[in-house]
Scaffold this motif. Structure first.
Motif, PDB file in Angstrom:
ATOM      1  N   GLU A   1       5.928  -8.385  -2.296  1.00  0.00           N
ATOM      2  CA  GLU A   1       6.567  -9.119  -1.205  1.00  0.00           C
ATOM      3  C   GLU A   1       7.673 -10.040  -1.700  1.00  0.00           C
ATOM      4  N   ALA A   2       7.509 -10.563  -2.924  1.00  0.00           N
ATOM      5  CA  ALA A   2       8.539 -11.443  -3.478  1.00  0.00           C
ATOM      6  C   ALA A   2       9.810 -10.655  -3.805  1.00  0.00           C
ATOM      7  N   ILE A   3       9.620  -9.472  -4.298  1.00  0.00           N
ATOM      8  CA  ILE A   3      10.737  -8.679  -4.795  1.00  0.00           C
ATOM      9  C   ILE A   3      11.428  -7.868  -3.697  1.00  0.00           C
ATOM     10  N   ARG A   4      10.613  -7.390  -2.774  1.00  0.00           N
ATOM     11  CA  ARG A   4      11.053  -6.435  -1.743  1.00  0.00           C
ATOM     12  C   ARG A   4      12.379  -6.756  -1.051  1.00  0.00           C
ATOM     13  N   PRO A   5      12.603  -8.031  -0.625  1.00  0.00           N
ATOM     14  CA  PRO A   5      13.850  -8.276   0.117  1.00  0.00           C
ATOM     15  C   PRO A   5      15.113  -8.037  -0.705  1.00  0.00           C
ATOM     16  N   ASN A   6      14.963  -7.917  -2.024  1.00  0.00           N
ATOM     17  CA  ASN A   6      16.141  -7.732  -2.872  1.00  0.00           C
ATOM     18  C   ASN A   6      16.408  -6.291  -3.248  1.00  0.00           C
ATOM     19  N   LEU A   7      15.614  -5.386  -2.718  1.00  0.00           N
ATOM     20  CA  LEU A   7      15.700  -4.008  -3.192  1.00  0.00           C
ATOM     21  C   LEU A   7      16.527  -3.116  -2.270  1.00  0.00           C
ATOM     22  N   ALA A   8      17.302  -2.235  -2.869  1.00  0.00           N
ATOM     23  CA  ALA A   8      17.957  -1.162  -2.110  1.00  0.00           C
ATOM     24  C   ALA A   8      17.098   0.095  -2.196  1.00  0.00           C
ATOM     25  N   THR A   9      16.342   0.213  -3.290  1.00  0.00           N
ATOM     26  CA  THR A   9      15.406   1.334  -3.449  1.00  0.00           C
ATOM     27  C   THR A   9      14.117   0.783  -4.066  1.00  0.00           C
ATOM     28  N   VAL A  10      13.038   1.489  -3.866  1.00  0.00           N
ATOM     29  CA  VAL A  10      11.745   1.056  -4.419  1.00  0.00           C
ATOM     30  C   VAL A  10      11.824   1.020  -5.948  1.00  0.00           C
ATOM     31  N   ARG A  11      12.571   1.960  -6.480  1.00  0.00           N
ATOM     32  CA  ARG A  11      12.692   2.059  -7.935  1.00  0.00           C
ATOM     33  C   ARG A  11      13.211   0.767  -8.570  1.00  0.00           C
ATOM     34  N   GLU A  12      14.083   0.074  -7.849  1.00  0.00           N
ATOM     35  CA  GLU A  12      14.661  -1.158  -8.401  1.00  0.00           C
ATOM     36  C   GLU A  12      13.628  -2.247  -8.621  1.00  0.00           C
TER      37      GLU A  12
ATOM     38  N   GLU B   1       0.822  -1.211   0.000  1.00  0.00           N
ATOM     39  CA  GLU B   1       0.000   0.000   0.000  1.00  0.00           C
ATOM     40  C   GLU B   1       0.863   1.273   0.000  1.00  0.00           C
ATOM     41  N   ALA B   2       1.951   1.214   0.725  1.00  0.00           N
ATOM     42  CA  ALA B   2       2.804   2.404   0.872  1.00  0.00           C
ATOM     43  C   ALA B   2       3.554   2.746  -0.414  1.00  0.00           C
ATOM     44  N   VAL B   3       3.703   1.768  -1.297  1.00  0.00           N
ATOM     45  CA  VAL B   3       4.527   2.000  -2.481  1.00  0.00           C
ATOM     46  C   VAL B   3       3.772   1.818  -3.793  1.00  0.00           C
ATOM     47  N   ALA B   4       2.525   1.321  -3.705  1.00  0.00           N
ATOM     48  CA  ALA B   4       1.772   0.914  -4.906  1.00  0.00           C
ATOM     49  C   ALA B   4       1.820   1.967  -6.011  1.00  0.00           C
ATOM     50  N   ASP B   5       1.668   3.227  -5.636  1.00  0.00           N
ATOM     51  CA  ASP B   5       1.602   4.257  -6.686  1.00  0.00           C
ATOM     52  C   ASP B   5       2.957   4.516  -7.344  1.00  0.00           C
ATOM     53  N   ARG B   6       3.998   3.921  -6.817  1.00  0.00           N
ATOM     54  CA  ARG B   6       5.319   4.117  -7.423  1.00  0.00           C
ATOM     55  C   ARG B   6       5.807   2.868  -8.158  1.00  0.00           C
ATOM     56  N   LEU B   7       4.984   1.821  -8.172  1.00  0.00           N
ATOM     57  CA  LEU B   7       5.426   0.558  -8.786  1.00  0.00           C
ATOM     58  C   LEU B   7       4.907   0.443 -10.211  1.00  0.00           C
ATOM     59  N   PRO B   8       5.627  -0.296 -11.058  1.00  0.00           N
ATOM     60  CA  PRO B   8       5.111  -0.553 -12.393  1.00  0.00           C
ATOM     61  C   PRO B   8       3.777  -1.294 -12.279  1.00  0.00           C
ATOM     62  N   ALA B   9       2.862  -1.002 -13.208  1.00  0.00           N
ATOM     63  CA  ALA B   9       1.548  -1.652 -13.173  1.00  0.00           C
ATOM     64  C   ALA B   9       1.770  -3.158 -13.185  1.00  0.00           C
ATOM     65  N   GLY B  10       0.974  -3.866 -12.420  1.00  0.00           N
ATOM     66  CA  GLY B  10       1.083  -5.325 -12.446  1.00  0.00           C
ATOM     67  C   GLY B  10       1.699  -5.886 -11.187  1.00  0.00           C
ATOM     68  N   ILE B  11       2.487  -5.086 -10.474  1.00  0.00           N
ATOM     69  CA  ILE B  11       3.066  -5.624  -9.230  1.00  0.00           C
ATOM     70  C   ILE B  11       2.007  -5.525  -8.132  1.00  0.00           C
ATOM     71  N   ASP B  12       1.443  -6.668  -7.797  1.00  0.00           N
ATOM     72  CA  ASP B  12       0.448  -6.661  -6.723  1.00  0.00           C
ATOM     73  C   ASP B  12       1.163  -6.949  -5.396  1.00  0.00           C
ATOM     74  N   ALA B  13       0.372  -7.145  -4.346  1.00  0.00           N
ATOM     75  CA  ALA B  13       0.975  -7.325  -3.024  1.00  0.00           C
ATOM     76  C   ALA B  13       1.923  -8.531  -3.009  1.00  0.00           C
ATOM     77  N   ALA B  14       1.515  -9.632  -3.664  1.00  0.00           N
ATOM     78  CA  ALA B  14       2.366 -10.827  -3.663  1.00  0.00           C
ATOM     79  C   ALA B  14       3.664 -10.542  -4.431  1.00  0.00           C
ATOM     80  N   GLY B  15       3.537  -9.839  -5.533  1.00  0.00           N
ATOM     81  CA  GLY B  15       4.710  -9.493  -6.333  1.00  0.00           C
ATOM     82  C   GLY B  15       5.664  -8.625  -5.536  1.00  0.00           C
TER      83      GLY B  15
END
Ligand code: GLU
Length: 444
Positions: A336-347, A320-334
């Motif tokens: 959560e899968a990606i998040r642990p690998n990120l240094a920035t939301v943009r990645e 919810e906190a980042v949804a508006d900054r994510l590419p379309a298609g990344i839902d909550a499950a997406g």
């Protein structure tokens, strides 16, 4: 008493990390007590102040989440300063002085040459009406000084620096107004602090000697001074006040992909005895904020530390906190899968690219290629509704006897085009059956 703080930037530039830190501490202190945090635009210097900087300051504070509960600007308050000035003049607390800058400079040099502190000698106080009339007839216009009370020793208990003592006899009567009628910083600031009901003045230790004079101004204005907290300045990781820090502000932070929460978490804690922690909720930072934790040594700002903290904060953010900054298609499950690998939301966009493809796998050995072909068959036969990664790897393990790296790495490489990345159990359902089979098959 409502705890009331203010952040008082001069709009002569954009905010840099040092100003941001001061603003944050004022915000945290007010919010810790459910108080008010006010923005005061110190724009008495008409020549150097710019509307564009006023706007930039507001936008930057909003981005940082440091919303003000009210805003004033000094240029709108000249009548108030005039009235207080006249009262102080009538009471003999401000007086006209006629020395030119060169004359004052000479006086200073003479004193320094004799090994004495360069304190203003109050020659202007000795002028008679006739002297003043003669000077004015020469075309001289006075600037104005605040007359310190030499018989009232100055002291306050600083929330960071402890007990402070100043002997007013060792201080020059501060100039508060120029010959052209314009205001210097000191008196308007004290007048505003009274008028705005400021209970705590939180600012850099470069203002300590101003505070000593302002304490007497508050008293001359008929009020008790607010509490003061003077913080040690911010230096770079190399221990110096660098030029880079002076230009490092919200724009650079945004560009680097830093979260406002990471900036707040870092700036709230450096220079204090509390550890820097990835606290994403600014209200929690406020609850634990205390000037008692601040040290006297400069706070060290290390951008590498900010980058690290940023990653740890990103790992906590919910969709919810980042949804508006994510590419379309990344839902909550997406997410959560990606998040642990990120240094920035943009990645997240890079990893989403991996999910959606196309991906480019490395060249495989014949043996691995055969293994991946078998994997494609296994993937086609799987029940994809439960845990396809587990099902796939279990069946391949049983089928080929491979385990560990020999089992996992070629699969990851074929499916993602990379050697490392998010947990495959989370990623594979996002890649999905069709794409997975295609990627495993393509490698033959
Ligand atoms: N405008 C002053 C400055 O930027 C404000 C100092 C204060 O907080 O009183 O230094």
């Amino acid at each position: 008493m409502t705890i009331t703080t203010r952040f008082a930037p001069s709009p002569t530039g954009t905010l840099h990390v040092g100003n941001i830190r001061t603003a944050l501490h004022n915000w945290l202190w007010a919010h810790k007590y459910g108080g008010r945090f006010l923005l005061r635009i110190d724009d008495t210097d008409a020549e150097r102040s710019r509307e564009a900087f006023v706007a930039a300051i507001r936008t930057d504070l909003a981005w940082l989440g440091l919303m003000a509960d009210g805003e004033t600007r000094q240029s709108a308050r000249f009548p108030l300063y005039e009235a207080r000035f006249e009262a102080l003049r009538d009471a003999g607390r401000v007086y006209p002085a006629y020395e030119t800058a060169q004359e004052l400079d000479l006086k200073r040099k003479v004193l320094l040459g004799r090994g004495l502190p360069p304190v203003y000698d109050r020659a202007a106080l000795a002028l008679t009406d006739a002297d003043r009339a003669a000077l004015e007839a020469e075309g001289r216009r006075p600037h104005w000084r605040f007359r310190l009370d030499h018989d009232a020793p100055i002291g306050w208990h600083d929330l960071i620096r402890g007990d402070q003592r100043f002997d007013p006899r060792t201080m020059s009567d501060p100039v508060i107004r120029r010959a052209d009628g314009s205001w210097l910083y000191m008196l308007p600031s004290a007048i505003d602090d009274v008028d705005m009901g400021i209970t705590h003045v939180v600012r850099g230790e470069d203002h300590v000697s101003n505070t000593a004079a302002q304490i007497q101004m508050f008293e001359a204005l008929g009020t008790t001074p607010p509490a003061f907290a003077h913080e040690a300045l911010l230096v770079g990781s190399e221990g110096k006040l660098s030029k880079r820090l002076g230009s490092l502000g919200v724009e650079a932070f945004r560009e680097a992909g830093y979260e406002p929460a990471a900036i707040a978490a870092l700036l709230a804690r450096i220079g204090t005895s509390q550890p820097v922690e990835p606290i994403a909720d600014i209200r929690l930072l406020a609850a634990g904020f205390d000037f008692g934790h601040f040290g006297r040594a400069p706070a060290r700002f290390d951008e590498a530390e900010l980058a690290q903290l940023n990653a740890r904060i990103v790992h906590q953010l919910d969709h919810e906190a980042v949804a508006d900054r994510l590419p379309a298609g990344i839902d909550a499950a997406g997410w959560e899968a990606i998040r642990p690998n990120l240094a920035t939301v943009r990645e997240a966009a890079d990893w989403w690219q991996v999910v959606e493809g196309p991906v480019e796998a490395p060249a495989f050995s014949a043996e691995d290629a055969a293994f991946l072909d078998a994997a494609a068959d296994a993937a086609a036969a799987l029940d994809w509704s439960a845990d396809p990664w587990r099902a796939l790897t279990e069946s391949l393990k049983a089928m080929t006897g491979r385990k560990g790296k020999a089992l996992f790495l070629p699969l990851r490489q074929a499916l993602t085009g990379r050697d490392h990345g998010p947990d495959m159990a989370a990623l594979l359902p996002l890649i999905g059956r069709e794409r997975a089979i295609e990627r495993l098959r393509l490698t033959v």
